[in-house]
Design a protein around this motif. Structure first.
Motif, PDB file in Angstrom:
ATOM      1  N   VAL A 105       9.667  19.247  24.492  1.00 48.74           N
ATOM      2  CA  VAL A 105       9.881  18.363  25.652  1.00 48.74           C
ATOM      3  C   VAL A 105      11.372  18.301  25.999  1.00 48.74           C
ATOM      4  O   VAL A 105      12.215  18.102  25.127  1.00 48.74           O
ATOM      5  N   GLY A 106      11.680  18.527  27.289  1.00 49.30           N
ATOM      6  CA  GLY A 106      13.060  18.372  27.763  1.00 49.30           C
ATOM      7  C   GLY A 106      13.946  19.585  27.531  1.00 49.30           C
ATOM      8  O   GLY A 106      15.131  19.540  27.836  1.00 49.30           O
ATOM      9  N   LYS A 107      13.378  20.678  26.987  1.00 50.41           N
ATOM     10  CA  LYS A 107      14.196  21.881  26.786  1.00 50.41           C
ATOM     11  C   LYS A 107      14.050  22.811  27.995  1.00 50.41           C
ATOM     12  O   LYS A 107      12.962  22.917  28.561  1.00 50.41           O
ATOM     13  N   PRO A 108      15.125  23.524  28.372  1.00 49.41           N
ATOM     14  CA  PRO A 108      15.032  24.394  29.548  1.00 49.41           C
ATOM     15  C   PRO A 108      14.295  25.702  29.241  1.00 49.41           C
ATOM     16  O   PRO A 108      14.390  26.226  28.124  1.00 49.41           O
ATOM     17  N   ALA A 109      13.580  26.213  30.231  1.00 52.12           N
ATOM     18  CA  ALA A 109      12.829  27.460  30.057  1.00 52.12           C
ATOM     19  C   ALA A 109      12.811  28.254  31.351  1.00 52.12           C
ATOM     20  O   ALA A 109      12.801  27.689  32.450  1.00 52.12           O
ATOM     21  N   GLY A 110      12.804  29.584  31.207  1.00 53.40           N
ATOM     22  CA  GLY A 110      12.679  30.484  32.350  1.00 53.40           C
ATOM     23  C   GLY A 110      11.774  31.641  31.959  1.00 53.40           C
ATOM     24  O   GLY A 110      11.524  31.868  30.770  1.00 53.40           O
TER      25      GLY A 110
END
Ligand SMILES: Cc1cc2nc3c(=O)[nH]c(=O)nc-3n(C[C@H](O)[C@H](O)[C@H](O)COP(=O)(O)O)c2cc1C
Length: 204
Positions: A105-110
């Motif tokens: 939760v709350g971590k950036p992803a691409g």
């Protein structure tokens, strides 16, 4: 306490997505963060088949701990019938404990993908990879149109994530626009991860 890293987690059978992963890693490193490249084993129609724990070549297989402790995630797959490849989906289907504990939760992803045909489903595949990441509560970083390559590309490149067109024989190399956008995605992810980590540090 491990050094912060962005996990570049991907599946590739013929090398195009691996090359994208390497370019994304360069963007991550440009921001001063470690890029941890990890892959997933192929899955087999033979129920009893077991892959060796260390692949013959290329990146190591990802563990759930690699995912749990990352500061950000780049997730990549070849397009298979407009969708992500089964080995990556299989790995993601094993992440229930991380979902239950809210570890991502709350971590950036691409996300990133490669297709054989130009209009063969890059966007749908990218969207299919975003769905589980949204369920995990991750913060999605696409690619903004301030990246000029997104407007100029004649190959891959979408606002939903990086993409590549490998051609009918699967051998077309990444062109300069595709490379630029892979690196931009890595850089953006890493910069966002650093900002969020620093924010968490101030809260503590
Ligand atoms: C089972 C299967 C399904 C595929 N489906 C698509 C598709 O829907 N659209 C497309 O353009 N390419 C499709 N491809 C081609 C791959 O997406 C393409 O060759 C890609 O560049 C492979 O990446 P890799 O070199 O990292 O394995 C498919 C390939 C396989 C084996």
């Amino acid at each position: 306490m491990t050094t912060p890293y962005v996990l570049v987690l991907y599946y590739s059978r013929n090398g195009s997505v691996s090359e994208m992963a390497r370019q994304i890693a360069r963007g991550i490193e440009q921001a001063g963060l470690e890029a941890r490249l990890r892959t997933v084993p192929a899955i087999s129609a033979e129920c009893e088949a077991v892959a060796p724990s260390i692949p013959d070549e290329g990146a190591l297989y990802a563990s759930l701990d690699d995912l749990k402790h990352c500061s950000g995630l780049a997730l990549g797959s070849p397009t298979r019938f407009g969708n992500m490849a089964a080995p990556l989906k299989y790995f993601l289907d094993g992440t229930s404990n991380l979902w239950l504990t809210g570890a991502l939760v709350g971590k950036p992803a691409g996300v990133f993908t490669s297709t054989a045909s130009l209009h063969g489903g890059q966007e749908t595949t990218l969207m299919s990879m975003l769905l589980p990441l949204l369920h995990h509560g991750m913060l999605i970083t696409g690619l903004p149109y301030s990246e000029q390559a997104l407007l100029d590309t004649q190959g891959g490149g979408t606002p939903y994530g990086a993409s590549h067109h490998s051609g009918p024989d699967g051998k077309r190399m990444l062109d300069q626009h595709e490379i630029t956008l892979c690196r931009a995605l890595g850089l953006r992810l890493a910069k966002t991860a650093i900002l969020l980590e620093n924010g968490r540090g101030q809260e503590a």
